[in-house]
Design an enzyme around this catalytic site. Structure first.
Site, mmCIF file in Angstrom:
data_model
loop_
_atom_site.group_PDB
_atom_site.id
_atom_site.type_symbol
_atom_site.label_atom_id
_atom_site.label_comp_id
_atom_site.label_asym_id
_atom_site.label_seq_id
_atom_site.Cartn_x
_atom_site.Cartn_y
_atom_site.Cartn_z
ATOM 1 N N THR A 14 0.842 -1.208 0.000
ATOM 2 C CA THR A 14 0.000 0.000 0.000
ATOM 3 C C THR A 14 0.876 1.256 0.000
ATOM 4 O OG1 THR A 14 -1.623 -1.208 1.288
ATOM 5 C CG2 THR A 14 -1.874 1.178 1.244
ATOM 6 N N VAL A 15 1.801 1.349 0.931
ATOM 7 C CA VAL A 15 2.593 2.583 1.058
ATOM 8 C C VAL A 15 3.742 2.603 0.045
ATOM 9 C CG1 VAL A 15 3.802 4.111 2.647
ATOM 10 C CG2 VAL A 15 2.029 2.584 3.529
ATOM 11 N N LYS A 104 6.023 1.965 12.815
ATOM 12 C CA LYS A 104 5.897 2.392 14.232
ATOM 13 C C LYS A 104 6.258 1.283 15.203
ATOM 14 C CE LYS A 104 1.930 1.556 12.239
ATOM 15 N NZ LYS A 104 0.977 2.080 11.318
ATOM 16 N N GLU A 128 8.212 10.063 9.493
ATOM 17 C CA GLU A 128 6.965 10.838 9.558
ATOM 18 C C GLU A 128 5.731 9.959 9.373
ATOM 19 O OE1 GLU A 128 6.573 14.537 9.980
ATOM 20 O OE2 GLU A 128 4.790 13.421 10.579
ATOM 21 N N GLY A 133 -0.366 8.803 9.804
ATOM 22 C CA GLY A 133 -0.405 8.818 8.329
ATOM 23 C C GLY A 133 0.048 10.111 7.700
ATOM 24 N N GLY A 186 -12.228 -3.277 4.244
ATOM 25 C CA GLY A 186 -10.768 -3.116 4.224
ATOM 26 C C GLY A 186 -10.269 -2.083 5.216
ATOM 27 N N LYS A 204 2.218 4.317 18.486
ATOM 28 C CA LYS A 204 2.329 5.704 18.016
ATOM 29 C C LYS A 204 2.490 6.656 19.203
ATOM 30 C CE LYS A 204 -0.566 4.440 14.114
ATOM 31 N NZ LYS A 204 -1.957 4.303 13.690
ATOM 32 N N GLY A 301 -3.674 4.833 4.623
ATOM 33 C CA GLY A 301 -4.012 4.752 3.203
ATOM 34 C C GLY A 301 -2.843 5.156 2.339
HETATM 35 N N1 LIG Z 1 -1.040 1.151 5.128
HETATM 36 C C1 LIG Z 1 -1.047 2.277 5.804
HETATM 37 O O1 LIG Z 1 -1.991 3.066 5.679
HETATM 38 C C2 LIG Z 1 0.069 2.649 6.723
HETATM 39 C C3 LIG Z 1 0.007 3.852 7.439
HETATM 40 C C4 LIG Z 1 1.066 4.219 8.260
HETATM 41 C C5 LIG Z 1 2.163 3.411 8.369
HETATM 42 N N2 LIG Z 1 2.184 2.219 7.687
HETATM 43 C C6 LIG Z 1 3.370 1.363 7.856
HETATM 44 O O2 LIG Z 1 4.035 1.225 6.605
HETATM 45 C C7 LIG Z 1 4.608 -0.076 6.505
HETATM 46 C C8 LIG Z 1 4.077 -0.772 5.258
HETATM 47 O O3 LIG Z 1 2.678 -0.898 5.352
HETATM 48 P P1 LIG Z 1 1.776 -1.329 4.100
HETATM 49 O O4 LIG Z 1 0.374 -1.083 4.511
HETATM 50 O O5 LIG Z 1 2.282 -0.723 2.856
HETATM 51 O O6 LIG Z 1 2.020 -2.893 4.098
HETATM 52 P P2 LIG Z 1 1.686 -3.938 2.906
HETATM 53 O O7 LIG Z 1 0.677 -3.359 1.974
HETATM 54 O O8 LIG Z 1 1.397 -5.221 3.562
HETATM 55 O O9 LIG Z 1 3.070 -4.027 2.116
HETATM 56 C C9 LIG Z 1 4.191 -4.676 2.628
HETATM 57 C C10 LIG Z 1 5.192 -4.859 1.520
HETATM 58 O O10 LIG Z 1 6.328 -5.521 2.046
HETATM 59 C C11 LIG Z 1 6.680 -6.610 1.182
HETATM 60 N N3 LIG Z 1 7.327 -7.637 1.980
HETATM 61 C C12 LIG Z 1 6.816 -8.357 3.011
HETATM 62 N N4 LIG Z 1 7.739 -9.191 3.521
HETATM 63 C C13 LIG Z 1 8.869 -8.997 2.789
HETATM 64 C C14 LIG Z 1 10.169 -9.546 2.819
HETATM 65 N N5 LIG Z 1 10.502 -10.480 3.704
HETATM 66 N N6 LIG Z 1 11.066 -9.097 1.927
HETATM 67 C C15 LIG Z 1 10.755 -8.134 1.027
HETATM 68 N N7 LIG Z 1 9.536 -7.565 0.947
HETATM 69 C C16 LIG Z 1 8.606 -7.999 1.825
HETATM 70 C C17 LIG Z 1 5.366 -7.072 0.577
HETATM 71 O O11 LIG Z 1 5.620 -7.775 -0.620
HETATM 72 P P3 LIG Z 1 4.404 -8.352 -1.546
HETATM 73 O O12 LIG Z 1 3.696 -7.118 -2.058
HETATM 74 O O13 LIG Z 1 5.055 -9.104 -2.599
HETATM 75 O O14 LIG Z 1 3.539 -9.148 -0.619
HETATM 76 C C18 LIG Z 1 4.688 -5.723 0.355
HETATM 77 O O15 LIG Z 1 5.074 -5.173 -0.875
HETATM 78 C C19 LIG Z 1 4.279 -0.788 7.831
HETATM 79 O O16 LIG Z 1 5.319 -0.604 8.741
HETATM 80 C C20 LIG Z 1 3.036 -0.042 8.310
HETATM 81 O O17 LIG Z 1 2.880 -0.085 9.710
HETATM 82 C C21 LIG Z 1 1.174 1.830 6.867
#
Ligand SMILES: NC(=O)c1ccc[n+]([C@@H]2O[C@H](COP(=O)([O-])OP(=O)(O)OC[C@H]3O[C@@H](n4cnc5c(N)ncnc54)[C@H](OP(=O)(O)O)[C@@H]3O)[C@@H](O)[C@H]2O)c1
Length: 427
Positions: A14-15, A104, A128, A133, A186, A204, A301
């Site tokens: 997602t990010v 976090k 940040e 977010g 979702g 956080k 998001g």
């Molecule tokens: N989503 C949000 O709104 C949000 C907001 C604030 C902070 N965050 C933080 O941002 C970070 C990412 O969140 P996200 O929502 O983007 O997570 P996500 O959608 O689950 O994406 C995680 C990514 O990491 C990859 N990945 C997982 N294990 C791996 C490994 N061993 N080696 C290499 N790549 C690997 C996944 O690959 P695949 O795509 O191939 O599965 C995916 O591309 C987290 O720390 C989360 O807490 C997220």
């Protein structure tokens, strides 16, 4: 233009996916005065359709290898408090690479040590996106509200919980019902515990507390209560009293140490925090003589979170970064916790009792024994033979006194279910 900033992206979910798309925008390079080049990336599944062209990306299987390549900055967007994310960030910093992350959980656990590692190696550790977010609150606490210090930070830091509470209030549906819907939409994970149990807000909050008070992020001295026990009845009563129930993260300096709490609270309707609805987040900071500041926005998001990551990358591109927690990592102090029982507040109390003579008098007597005085009360009957709800708002009282009274009241055979106790948060 100076030479391009070479970026290694760990995670294109997602990010990370959002970040990759924005990095390709020439407007960003124009703003930074240099180009951005994604030199390598790592994901779990290279074949996944990510909704943008990944054919020119140089993928590596082992994410930690990104920390050994020729990138200037490693962007960690995998997640998790240990494992690959930790190994990658540690190795990157040790190898003199800047790190930008949204993780976090990782920072709440290892933040002080990683910040020290970054400083020793003269590189940035920026995060940040880890809190709230798209709201730029880390920058604000780290760089802006610094002249007079910050005495308290309160926030709605988890969009899933805020969505659930908002929907429960709007529709009268139960927690379980709304959670199931949030999962379908979702807005909630398949395993919602980290969100609804308050753990995500806690991650956080300890980071905000660290920025505000110059303390090592401390996950031990924090009282965490989620929203699972909030009933539609509590939300209705809150409405009658002119309040709304919100899950708040609160970090505040008291005369005797620092309080860190995550808990549902009654927030006066019409005040800024009470008006934050749905998946939105908000943070309020008290900056001494400079007054109170309030920030609201999207807490999760793709676009909001990518925006925060990009802002950090831009700072790195410009060479404008300071210590990760706003002061040298070696000067971060251990948090001295305040005694939670000494905290004072007015409280909302709800008892489910058998409708028999004397029950109200019993409750009142036990409250009086603990010096808890009542400001207002509502009693609601149901069908004959069924328990009735008695709801009270107390005057300002020490938490320990209310807890002592509730323990005594809960022991009565006329009281059904555990009494509910929710603090009334000052506006
Ligand atoms: N989503 C949000 O709104 C949000 C907001 C604030 C902070 N965050 C933080 O941002 C970070 C990412 O969140 P996200 O929502 O983007 O997570 P996500 O959608 O689950 O994406 C995680 C990514 O990491 C990859 N990945 C997982 N294990 C791996 C490994 N061993 N080696 C290499 N790549 C690997 C996944 O690959 P695949 O795509 O191939 O599965 C995916 O591309 C987290 O720390 C989360 O807490 C997220």
């Amino acid at each position: 233009m100076s030479k391009p900033l070479r970026i290694a992206l760990a995670g294109l979910g997602t990010v990370g996916g959002g970040v990759a798309k924005v990095l390709a925008d020439p407007e960003l390079a124009a703003r930074a005065g240099r180009m951005f080049e994604i030199v390598a990336a790592s994901v779990r599944d290279r074949k996944k359709d990510r909704g943008f062209d990944t054919s020119r990306i140089n993928f590596v299987d082992d994410a930690v290898a990104l920390a050994r390549g020729d990138a200037d900055v490693v962007v960690e967007l995998i997640g998790g408090e240990d494992g690959v994310a930790l190994a990658l960030v540690e190795t990157a910093l040790a190898n003199g690479k800047h790190v930008v992350t949204g993780n976090k959980a990782l920072l709440a656990k290892h933040g002080a040590r990683l910040a020290a590692l970054a400083e020793t190696n003269g590189v940035a550790l920026k995060w940040e996106a880890a809190v709230a977010g798209g709201i730029p609150v880390v920058k604000v606490l780290r760089e802006s509200l610094v002249a007079y210090g910050v005495s308290a930070v309160r926030g709605i830091l988890n969009g899933t919980c805020n969505y659930i509470l908002t929907q429960m209030e709007a529709t009268g549906r139960t927690f379980a019902d709304v959670l199931a819907e949030a999962q379908k939409l979702g807005y909630a994970e398949a395993d919602p515990e980290l969100d609804v149990g308050g753990g995500d807000t806690a991650h956080k909050l300890v980071l905000l507390a660290s920025l505000a008070f110059g303390t090592v992020p401390d996950q031990k001295n924090i009282a965490v209560e989620g929203i699972k026990d909030i009933t539609t009845e509590d939300i209705r009563f809150a409405h009658e009293f002119g309040y709304r129930i919100k899950l708040l993260g609160i970090a505040r300096r008291t005369g005797k140490g620092i309080d860190q709490l995550v808990r549902p609270a009654m927030v006066k309707a019409g005040t800024p925090l009470a008006d934050v609805d749905g998946v939105f987040n908000a943070v309020m900071a008290n900056a001494g003589p400079a007054g109170r500041y309030f920030f609201e926005g999207r807490g999760a998001g793709e676009a909001p979170t990518a925006m925060s990551v990009i802002s950090d990358i831009l700072d790195v591109a410009r060479g404008s970064f300071g210590p990760s927690f706003g002061r040298p990592a070696t000067t971060l102090k251990p948090l001295e916790p305040a005694d939670p029982g000494a905290a004072t507040s007015a409280y909302y109390l709800r008892f489910e009792v058998l409708d028999v003579p004397g029950v109200l008098a019993d409750i009142a007597a036990k409250l009086a024994e603990s010096r808890v005085s009542i400001e207002s009360m509502i009693q609601r009957g149901r069908s004959p033979g069924e328990p009735v709800s008695i709801v009270m708002i107390t005057h300002e009282t020490a938490q320990a006194s209310v807890e002592r009274a509730l323990k005594a009241i809960a022991a009565s055979d006329k009281v059904r279910a555990r009494p509910c106790m929710i603090p009334m948060e000052a506006a």
